[in-house]
Design a protein around this motif. Structure first.
Motif, short mmCIF file in Angstrom:
data_model
loop_
_atom_site.label_atom_id
_atom_site.label_comp_id
_atom_site.label_asym_id
_atom_site.label_seq_id
_atom_site.Cartn_x
_atom_site.Cartn_y
_atom_site.Cartn_z
N GLN A 24 0.86 -1.17 0.04
CA GLN A 24 0.11 -0.03 -0.14
C GLN A 24 0.92 1.28 -0.09
OE1 GLN A 24 -3.48 0.19 -0.11
NE2 GLN A 24 -3.01 -2.22 -0.48
N LEU A 25 2.04 1.06 -0.05
CA LEU A 25 2.96 2.31 -0.01
C LEU A 25 2.83 3.33 -1.04
CD1 LEU A 25 6.64 1.00 0.96
CD2 LEU A 25 5.15 2.67 2.29
N GLY A 26 2.37 2.90 -2.33
CA GLY A 26 1.90 3.75 -3.61
C GLY A 26 0.97 4.79 -2.81
N THR A 27 0.21 4.30 -1.90
CA THR A 27 -1.06 5.46 -1.64
C THR A 27 -0.39 6.52 -0.91
OG1 THR A 27 -1.52 4.48 0.48
CG2 THR A 27 -2.83 3.60 -1.48
N VAL A 28 0.64 6.59 -0.12
CA VAL A 28 1.03 7.82 0.49
C VAL A 28 2.40 8.18 0.04
CG1 VAL A 28 -0.35 7.14 2.61
CG2 VAL A 28 2.01 6.03 2.40
N ILE A 29 3.22 7.39 -0.54
CA ILE A 29 4.65 7.50 -0.85
C ILE A 29 4.90 7.88 -2.35
CG2 ILE A 29 6.96 6.82 -0.53
CD1 ILE A 29 6.04 7.42 1.91
N HIS A 30 5.64 8.86 -2.68
CA HIS A 30 5.77 9.40 -4.02
C HIS A 30 6.78 8.46 -4.66
CE1 HIS A 30 6.81 12.02 -7.23
NE2 HIS A 30 5.82 12.88 -6.85
N ASP A 31 6.66 8.16 -5.85
CA ASP A 31 7.56 7.25 -6.64
C ASP A 31 9.13 7.88 -6.56
OD1 ASP A 31 6.96 9.17 -8.51
OD2 ASP A 31 6.67 7.74 -10.24
N ARG A 32 9.28 9.03 -6.34
CA ARG A 32 10.70 9.63 -6.35
C ARG A 32 11.15 9.71 -5.02
NH1 ARG A 32 8.56 13.92 -9.94
NH2 ARG A 32 9.19 15.22 -8.30
N TYR A 33 10.50 9.01 -4.02
CA TYR A 33 10.95 9.06 -2.54
C TYR A 33 12.34 9.12 -2.27
CZ TYR A 33 11.47 7.38 2.28
OH TYR A 33 11.77 7.15 3.49
N VAL A 34 12.90 9.78 -1.30
CA VAL A 34 14.14 9.87 -0.78
C VAL A 34 13.91 9.89 0.78
CG1 VAL A 34 16.50 10.69 -0.51
CG2 VAL A 34 15.25 10.84 -2.77
N GLY A 35 14.44 8.91 1.61
CA GLY A 35 14.65 8.92 2.96
C GLY A 35 15.79 9.29 3.48
N HIS A 36 16.07 10.36 4.46
CA HIS A 36 17.34 10.50 5.04
C HIS A 36 17.08 9.80 6.37
CE1 HIS A 36 17.94 13.20 1.66
NE2 HIS A 36 16.77 13.45 2.00
N ALA A 37 18.12 9.01 6.87
CA ALA A 37 18.28 8.30 8.13
C ALA A 37 19.66 8.44 8.62
CB ALA A 37 17.76 6.81 8.05
N ALA A 39 21.61 6.03 9.25
CA ALA A 39 22.27 4.87 8.74
C ALA A 39 22.62 5.24 7.00
CB ALA A 39 21.70 3.51 8.93
N GLY A 40 22.01 6.37 6.65
CA GLY A 40 22.30 6.59 5.22
C GLY A 40 20.72 6.85 4.65
N ASP A 41 20.86 7.26 3.33
CA ASP A 41 19.76 7.55 2.54
C ASP A 41 19.24 6.30 1.75
OD1 ASP A 41 20.17 10.16 3.13
OD2 ASP A 41 20.65 10.79 1.04
N ARG A 42 17.96 6.38 1.54
CA ARG A 42 17.18 5.19 0.89
C ARG A 42 16.17 5.68 0.09
NH1 ARG A 42 14.73 3.85 6.70
NH2 ARG A 42 13.17 4.99 6.56
N ASP A 43 16.29 4.72 -1.00
CA ASP A 43 15.02 5.01 -2.00
C ASP A 43 13.56 4.30 -1.66
OD1 ASP A 43 15.62 2.44 -2.70
OD2 ASP A 43 16.45 3.01 -4.70
N LEU A 44 13.01 4.24 -2.58
CA LEU A 44 11.38 3.67 -2.31
C LEU A 44 11.81 2.18 -2.02
CD1 LEU A 44 8.38 3.86 -1.93
CD2 LEU A 44 8.20 3.46 -4.75
N GLU A 45 12.50 1.35 -2.61
CA GLU A 45 12.87 -0.14 -2.49
C GLU A 45 13.41 -0.30 -1.28
OE1 GLU A 45 12.62 -3.99 -2.48
OE2 GLU A 45 11.50 -2.68 -4.16
N GLY A 46 14.51 0.76 -0.71
CA GLY A 46 14.99 0.62 0.48
C GLY A 46 13.99 0.86 1.72
N LEU A 47 12.90 1.80 1.44
CA LEU A 47 11.85 1.91 2.42
C LEU A 47 11.11 0.49 2.60
CD1 LEU A 47 10.06 3.73 4.33
CD2 LEU A 47 8.83 4.48 2.32
N ARG A 48 10.96 -0.01 1.44
CA ARG A 48 9.97 -1.31 1.57
C ARG A 48 10.83 -2.19 2.23
NH1 ARG A 48 8.98 -0.31 -4.26
NH2 ARG A 48 7.06 -0.02 -4.37
#
Length: 127
Positions: A24-37, A39-48
């Motif tokens: 269900q991530l596509g309902t709330v997360i943009h397909d160009r997502y970038v997360g800054h943590a 431990a390092g940055d992550r993309d949508l696959e890294g978030l999954r």
């Protein structure tokens, strides 16, 4: 997006962490997502992957939004969670801070930091 809509969007996102519903991530997360943590940055696959790992490590996590502010395209949230650590059965409390940036009604970028503390016999340990 209104401030309340941005807050509601983040709450829906947190719900996916609780349920592990990465489908269900596509309902709330943009397909160009970038997360800054830390431990390092992550993309949508890294978030999954991170949500799946979280669900394996922390059984039955339930989040509580403690404080939330929204302005412009950003939502700042202070939240906690109670869960059981799968590795040793220890109850833990997680403390988190998150700033999410919203674009086109979805979270496109976020910055987060978490701390995990054991809970012993109903009392929080601050080791």
């Amino acid at each position: 997006m209104s401030a309340q809509s941005s807050k509601d969007l983040f709450r829906a996102y947190v719900g996916l962490w609780e349920t592990g519903r990465i489908d269900q991530l596509g309902t709330v997360i943009h397909d160009r997502y970038v997360g800054h943590a830390p431990a390092g940055d992550r993309d949508l696959e890294g978030l999954r992957q991170q949500i799946a790992v979280f669900g394996q490590r922390y059984a039955g996590a339930r989040f509580q939004i403690e404080d939330q502010l929204a302005q412009g395209s950003k939502v700042a949230t202070r939240l906690t969670a109670i869960a059981r650590r799968a590795a040793d059965g220890q109850d833990v409390k997680l403390f988190g801070l998150n700033i999410s940036r919203v674009l086109d009604g979805k979270i496109i970028e976020e910055w987060m930091a978490w701390e995990v503390h054991p809970v012993n016999a109903g009392k929080l340990e601050t080791a």
